[in-house]
Write a protein that holds these residues in place. Structure first.
Motif, short mmCIF file in Angstrom:
data_model
loop_
_atom_site.label_atom_id
_atom_site.label_comp_id
_atom_site.label_asym_id
_atom_site.label_seq_id
_atom_site.Cartn_x
_atom_site.Cartn_y
_atom_site.Cartn_z
N LYS A 658 -3.60 46.81 -4.86
CA LYS A 658 -3.88 47.81 -5.91
C LYS A 658 -4.87 48.87 -5.45
O LYS A 658 -4.86 49.99 -5.92
CB LYS A 658 -4.47 47.11 -7.13
CG LYS A 658 -3.45 46.70 -8.16
CD LYS A 658 -4.20 46.38 -9.44
CE LYS A 658 -3.36 45.56 -10.38
NZ LYS A 658 -4.11 45.09 -11.53
N TRP A 660 -8.34 50.77 -5.34
CA TRP A 660 -9.49 51.01 -6.22
C TRP A 660 -9.04 51.11 -7.66
O TRP A 660 -7.88 51.41 -7.95
CB TRP A 660 -10.19 52.31 -5.82
CG TRP A 660 -10.72 52.29 -4.42
CD1 TRP A 660 -10.03 52.58 -3.27
CD2 TRP A 660 -12.05 51.96 -4.00
NE1 TRP A 660 -10.83 52.45 -2.17
CE2 TRP A 660 -12.10 52.07 -2.60
CE3 TRP A 660 -13.21 51.58 -4.68
CZ2 TRP A 660 -13.25 51.82 -1.85
CZ3 TRP A 660 -14.36 51.33 -3.93
CH2 TRP A 660 -14.38 51.45 -2.55
N ARG A 699 0.31 54.89 0.21
CA ARG A 699 -0.12 53.68 -0.49
C ARG A 699 -0.23 53.91 -2.00
O ARG A 699 0.20 53.10 -2.80
CB ARG A 699 -1.47 53.27 0.07
CG ARG A 699 -1.92 51.92 -0.38
CD ARG A 699 -3.22 51.63 0.29
NE ARG A 699 -3.82 50.43 -0.22
CZ ARG A 699 -5.10 50.16 -0.07
NH1 ARG A 699 -5.88 51.00 0.56
NH2 ARG A 699 -5.60 49.04 -0.54
N HIS A 700 -0.82 54.99 -2.36
CA HIS A 700 -0.99 55.28 -3.78
C HIS A 700 -0.49 56.68 -4.08
O HIS A 700 -0.53 57.55 -3.23
CB HIS A 700 -2.46 55.19 -4.16
CG HIS A 700 -3.08 53.88 -3.80
ND1 HIS A 700 -2.63 52.68 -4.30
CD2 HIS A 700 -4.10 53.59 -2.96
CE1 HIS A 700 -3.37 51.70 -3.79
NE2 HIS A 700 -4.26 52.22 -2.97
N THR A 701 -0.07 56.86 -5.31
CA THR A 701 0.41 58.19 -5.70
C THR A 701 -0.31 58.64 -6.97
O THR A 701 -0.72 57.83 -7.80
CB THR A 701 1.92 58.16 -5.96
OG1 THR A 701 2.19 57.14 -6.91
CG2 THR A 701 2.69 57.87 -4.69
N TYR A 702 -0.44 59.94 -7.11
CA TYR A 702 -1.32 60.43 -8.16
C TYR A 702 -0.78 61.57 -9.02
O TYR A 702 -1.53 62.12 -9.83
CB TYR A 702 -2.65 60.89 -7.54
CG TYR A 702 -3.34 59.81 -6.75
CD1 TYR A 702 -3.07 59.62 -5.40
CD2 TYR A 702 -4.27 58.97 -7.35
CE1 TYR A 702 -3.69 58.62 -4.68
CE2 TYR A 702 -4.91 57.97 -6.64
CZ TYR A 702 -4.62 57.79 -5.30
OH TYR A 702 -5.23 56.82 -4.58
N ARG A 734 -8.05 59.39 -11.63
CA ARG A 734 -7.08 59.06 -10.58
C ARG A 734 -7.17 57.59 -10.15
O ARG A 734 -6.30 57.08 -9.46
CB ARG A 734 -7.28 59.98 -9.37
CG ARG A 734 -8.46 59.59 -8.51
CD ARG A 734 -8.80 60.62 -7.48
NE ARG A 734 -7.88 60.75 -6.35
CZ ARG A 734 -7.79 59.93 -5.32
NH1 ARG A 734 -8.56 58.85 -5.28
NH2 ARG A 734 -6.95 60.15 -4.34
N ASN A 737 -5.66 52.27 -12.85
CA ASN A 737 -4.43 51.57 -12.43
C ASN A 737 -3.50 51.35 -13.61
O ASN A 737 -3.88 51.46 -14.78
CB ASN A 737 -4.80 50.24 -11.77
CG ASN A 737 -5.30 50.46 -10.34
OD1 ASN A 737 -4.71 51.24 -9.58
ND2 ASN A 737 -6.39 49.80 -9.99
N HIS A 738 -2.29 51.02 -13.24
CA HIS A 738 -1.23 50.85 -14.25
C HIS A 738 -1.24 49.43 -14.83
O HIS A 738 -1.49 48.45 -14.12
CB HIS A 738 0.12 51.12 -13.59
CG HIS A 738 1.27 50.59 -14.36
ND1 HIS A 738 1.84 51.28 -15.42
CD2 HIS A 738 1.94 49.42 -14.27
CE1 HIS A 738 2.82 50.56 -15.93
NE2 HIS A 738 2.90 49.42 -15.24
N TYR A 780 1.57 53.68 -16.97
CA TYR A 780 2.14 54.89 -16.37
C TYR A 780 3.52 55.21 -16.97
O TYR A 780 4.06 56.28 -16.73
CB TYR A 780 2.33 54.73 -14.86
CG TYR A 780 1.07 54.56 -14.04
CD1 TYR A 780 -0.19 54.70 -14.56
CD2 TYR A 780 1.19 54.27 -12.68
CE1 TYR A 780 -1.32 54.53 -13.77
CE2 TYR A 780 0.07 54.11 -11.87
CZ TYR A 780 -1.19 54.24 -12.43
OH TYR A 780 -2.30 54.09 -11.63
N LYS A 795 5.02 47.55 -6.24
CA LYS A 795 5.31 46.27 -6.87
C LYS A 795 4.20 46.06 -7.89
O LYS A 795 3.03 45.94 -7.53
CB LYS A 795 5.31 45.19 -5.81
CG LYS A 795 5.34 43.80 -6.35
CD LYS A 795 6.77 43.25 -6.35
CE LYS A 795 6.88 41.95 -7.13
NZ LYS A 795 7.11 42.08 -8.56
N LEU A 797 1.52 44.76 -10.14
CA LEU A 797 0.65 43.58 -10.19
C LEU A 797 -0.29 43.67 -11.38
O LEU A 797 -1.44 43.26 -11.30
CB LEU A 797 -0.16 43.49 -8.88
CG LEU A 797 0.64 43.35 -7.60
CD1 LEU A 797 -0.24 43.56 -6.39
CD2 LEU A 797 1.28 41.96 -7.55
N CYS A 798 0.23 44.22 -12.45
CA CYS A 798 -0.66 44.48 -13.59
C CYS A 798 -1.14 43.20 -14.27
O CYS A 798 -2.19 43.18 -14.90
CB CYS A 798 0.01 45.41 -14.60
SG CYS A 798 1.35 44.65 -15.55
#
Ligand SMILES: C[S@@+](CC[C@H](N)C(=O)[O-])C[C@H]1O[C@@H](n2cnc3c(N)ncnc32)[C@H](O)[C@@H]1O
Length: 810
Positions: A658, A660, A699-702, A734, A737-738, A780, A795, A797-798
């Motif tokens: 995940k 930060w 890795r991450h999208t914003y 930003r 997390n989802h 999201y 994937k 992981l919420c």
């Protein structure tokens, strides 16, 4: 005297001479002879920081041809010559009454400058700037005055021992505090630096007998003497050494302009003392860049009628307690800061510092235009540094481009999955977050692409360049900029009303990958965001309101958007009804109204010539806040989001995959505003172009679409179909997390500046009470079931029992 004590004193004397640039051997030789002549009477030799010794060495250098006579000749007549010199200086002292001294290199404290007429009534006629700690050589706060300065300034003393006495009596190393003078009893408004306050400016009364403008009136601030013939010195003269480059790392020159009490200006933060930057660029363009940590920084400097070049000793150990950014390159990669090493340092306003320096420059260097701005010069320095750095990285990119073909055709029409990395509402009302692919171009030294940290892809080293991936140069974008520095105590760098700390308790990743903190959205390039007041009709604002609209008996015009009712409670929370509606839209979009645009920007970006039909956009509920055209105050209860973050938040490392996340350090009630989602405002096309450049597994999208009102207008122009991309520029939003379905935050569109809904703010409010230390999450709206997007972003992981991804997998 015991031999060891003798030795210690001898060592101290030689060291003091060395500090001011004398050759040690020479100093030893002359010292030996002086001791002989003065029958080991150290008092004479140590007085006034070894003045006698320094003078004798100078005399030795002047009067003796070393080729022929060596150093021997100096000794026999040294005392006599020194006494002559002293008599001379007694006369000169009327004109050059100041002294400057520097801290011993090991001293952690800077010497404090005081100017106290009553302390030195006879010798200095009430006009002395005296570095208190540095007066007495025994005190361990040894000070130095360059030989050159000694000569030029013609420092006065009657006899060395007398001054020694004065020194001990009047300027003890510690304890004496010069009383603060008020502005009222300081007609000349002469600034001086108060003992014990290091760099704090206080006002000191000028000697009333000394008219401003005389040579003795060197501290006159208001009416500095003009020197028409003053040439801007190209370089700082390293007094006591043959050239600047000869200077020891413990020494830094500082230029003292006439007629002013200089203030302490430390070098740019991060430049260690003794570096070329300190020596060579300490005074670029004629500006004073003395080192606050030098001990005897510019505030301590003596001033005489001519331009002075003083060399002061630099402490090796520097403690910076105050650090103030003063200038930055446009995108903040390079900054100039002022630092102070003293805990009780009170930073004057940067404006006043600049004003003072500019005044001095204008007076000294007539070639300067009256509109000269030191701030601009500083910014220019930062920007040039960035530009030069970029030039070298450009060269590297050029090399890469020779090897890797540009796959321009991959742009738009030929891409089967154009909305990479984009969050948008699908027809089902959910948001689609499609993964980014990372190009192999522009891999930077941070292991990222054009500034994006790339942690997951093993081939991201930059050497395994795949020809099948798009290489699209984007030199003009900030992504090619180096990683901006972050402050773990405040990742917002003071941009927010509150500090936002950052912590990673799990891995060695100290900071999040490349991004630059901005507290407000900023247009990247083509987005049409017009904040003009003219666009806001009178009926779109509350011109006649006053104070707090929420307390007014009748809701103001700004409630038009929300059905004549404010969205906020008197406590500044989102009203339950409004909040429930927003939550419901997120959790159950199908139950809510959708609009289908004619030329859907999303579909157009997928296939410009034959776009698919719009899949629909949820009609969102907007908050309309009062704004600057309204008559109410900034504290009006209908201005919540625009006032920014007020909660105690923290960016923290959640877990490896995940990355930060954001959490609250305080309990938050339901309906509380937490933060905006801030980023660059891009057109949909710009986002598309940008995201296809970074294809391949970032890795991450914003990015987030601002599509809350896309459906309501028939012909939405490209520059009006906007989104926010927080990849490179963003705020704490930003990091949210989802979490599927039961996230504790919900996003709400908020309109402040613009009457239409093309551009708006995306604000996060709590969906329930949130405990301190709970992670803040946001749904999201990713539709993990939507097979039209072949690769999902991540994937999930919420951990929610309603996780849509988990349901799909099982
Ligand atoms: C807007 S960023 C959130 C901040 C991000 N975690 C970071 O370290 O910068 C969105 C990205 O975070 C990660 N992420 C967010 N929520 C997640 C979840 N529930 N499961 C897995 N990864 C998640 C994904 O990589 C996603 O692309």
């Amino acid at each position: 005297m015991a031999p060891s004590a003798q030795l210690q004193r001898a060592q101290a004397a030689v060291k003091a001479m060395k500090l001011i640039g004398f050759d040690q051997a020479k100093a030893k030789a002359v010292l030996k002879k002086l001791l002989k002549v003065y029958e080991n009477n150290w008092e004479y030799i140590e007085a006034e920081n070894y003045r006698l010794l320094a003078d004798s060495i100078l005399d030795d250098q002047e009067s003796v041809d070393p080729e022929v006579n060596g150093t021997d000749a100096a000794a026999s007549d040294a005392p006599e010559v020194s006494r002559k010199r002293l008599r001379h200086r007694q006369e000169d002292s009327d004109h050059f009454p100041l002294t400057v001294e520097a801290a011993e290199e090991t001293s952690p404290q800077r010497p404090k400058l005081v100017r106290s007429p009553e302390d030195h009534p006879t010798n200095f006629r009430g006009k002395m700037i005296k570095p208190v700690e540095a007066q007495c050589p025994h005190d361990g706060e040894g000070s130095s005055l360059s030989p050159h300065a000694i000569r030029k300034n013609g420092l006065t003393r009657e006899k060395a021992p007398q001054n020694s006495h004065n020194c001990q009596e009047l300027s003890p190393v510690s304890g004496r505090v010069v009383p603060r003078m008020t502005r009222s009893n300081n007609p000349a408004n002469v600034p001086y630096f108060e003992k014990g306050k290091s760099s704090s400016l206080v006002m000191q009364e000028r000697d009333k007998h000394e008219p401003c403008g005389t040579s003795g009136n060197l501290i006159c601030y208001k009416e500095p003497k003009m020197e028409p013939d003053t040439e801007v010195p190209r370089d700082i003269v390293a007094v006591g050494s043959s050239s600047n480059t000869d200077m020891s790392v413990d020494e830094v020159p500082c230029y003292i302009s006439d007629n002013y009490m200089p203030i302490a200006l430390p070098p740019p933060y991060g430049i260690p003392s003794g570096t070329a930057a300190n020596h060579g660029t300490a005074r670029k363009g004629g500006f004073l860049w003395a080192n606050a940590s030098t001990g005897a920084n510019s505030q301590d400097a003596p001033i005489n009628e001519n331009e002075k070049h003083l060399k002061v000793s630099v402490q090796k150990e520097t403690r910076f307690c105050t650090n103030t950014d003063i200038a930055s390159s446009i995108t903040g990669e390079v900054k100039l800061s002022l630092s102070s090493d003293c805990s009780d340092f009170r930073m004057p306003s940067i404006e006043s510092v600049f004003k003072m320096v500019e005044d001095r420059c204008l007076k000294s260097y007539k070639i300067l235009k009256p509109d000269f701005s030191l701030m601009n010069l500083m910014k220019e320095i930062c920007q040039c540094t960035v530009d030069l750095a970029a030039e070298s990285s450009k060269d590297e990119q050029e090399e890469a481009r020779k090897v890797i073909p540009l796959l321009e055709p991959l742009k738009r029409a030929q891409s089967p999955s154009p909305s990479h990395g984009m969050v948008r509402r699908s027809s089902a009302g959910s948001l689609d977050l499609v993964p980014l692919e990372i190009p192999r171009e522009g891999l930077n030294s941070h292991g990222g692409i054009n500034g994006i940290q790339e942690n997951s892809a093993p081939e991201s080293s930059g050497h395994n360049v795949s020809q099948s991936l798009a290489i699209i140069p984007q030199e003009d974008h900030a992504v090619s900029a180096p990683h901006p520095p972050h402050d773990e105590n405040d990742i917002a760098k003071g941009e927010e009303r509150v500090r936002i700390s950052l912590i990673n308790e799990f891995t060695s990743e100290k900071f999040p990958a490349y991004f630059h903190y901005i507290a407000r959205n900023a247009v990247y390039q083509n987005a049409h965001v017009n904040f003009s007041l003219a666009r806001i009709d009178d009926e779109d604002c509350c011109l006649n309101c006053f104070g707090d609209c929420l307390s007014a008996p009748i809701p103001c015009a700004c409630t038009r958007e929300t059905g004549g009712e404010f969205a906020y409670t008197l406590d500044g929370l989102l009203k339950a009804e409004f909040l429930n509606e927003c939550i419901s839209m997120n959790r159950d979009p199908d139950k809510h109204h959708h609009i289908y645009c004619k030329d859907c920007p999303i579909e157009k970006s997928k296939n410009e010539h034959m776009p698919d039909a719009c899949k629909g956009h949820l009609v969102r509920k907007f908050i309309k806040e009062c704004w600057i055209k309204c008559g109410c105050s900034k504290q009006c209860g209908n201005r919540v989001v625009q006032r920014g973050i007020s909660r105690n938040l923290q960016v923290f490392f959640v877990a490896d995959v995940k990355g930060w996340g954001l959490r609250t350090l305080e309990e938050l009630p339901r309906g509380a505003f937490v933060c905006e989602y801030v980023g660059e405002i891009l057109t949909n096309i710009e986002l598309y172009d940008r995201t296809i450049q970074k294809t391949g597994g970032a890795r991450h999208t914003y990015p987030v679409l601002l599509d809350a009102d896309w459906g309501s207008e028939a012909g939405l122009r490209d520059e009006e179909a906007l989104c926010l991309d927080a990849t490179f520029y963003g705020n704490v939003g930003r990091f949210v997390n989802h979490r599927c379905f039961d996230a504790n935050l919900v996003e709400v569109p908020v309109e402040c500046e613009t009457p239409d809904h093309h551009y708006y703010h995306l604000a996060f409010f709590t969906t329930r009470k949130v405990e301190a230390l709970e992670e803040l999450t946001w749904d999201y709206g990713i539709d993990f079931d939507d097979r039209s997007h072949p690769i999902k972003a991540f994937k999930c992981l919420c951990g929610s029992r309603f996780c849509r991804d988990r349901v799909r997998s099982s």
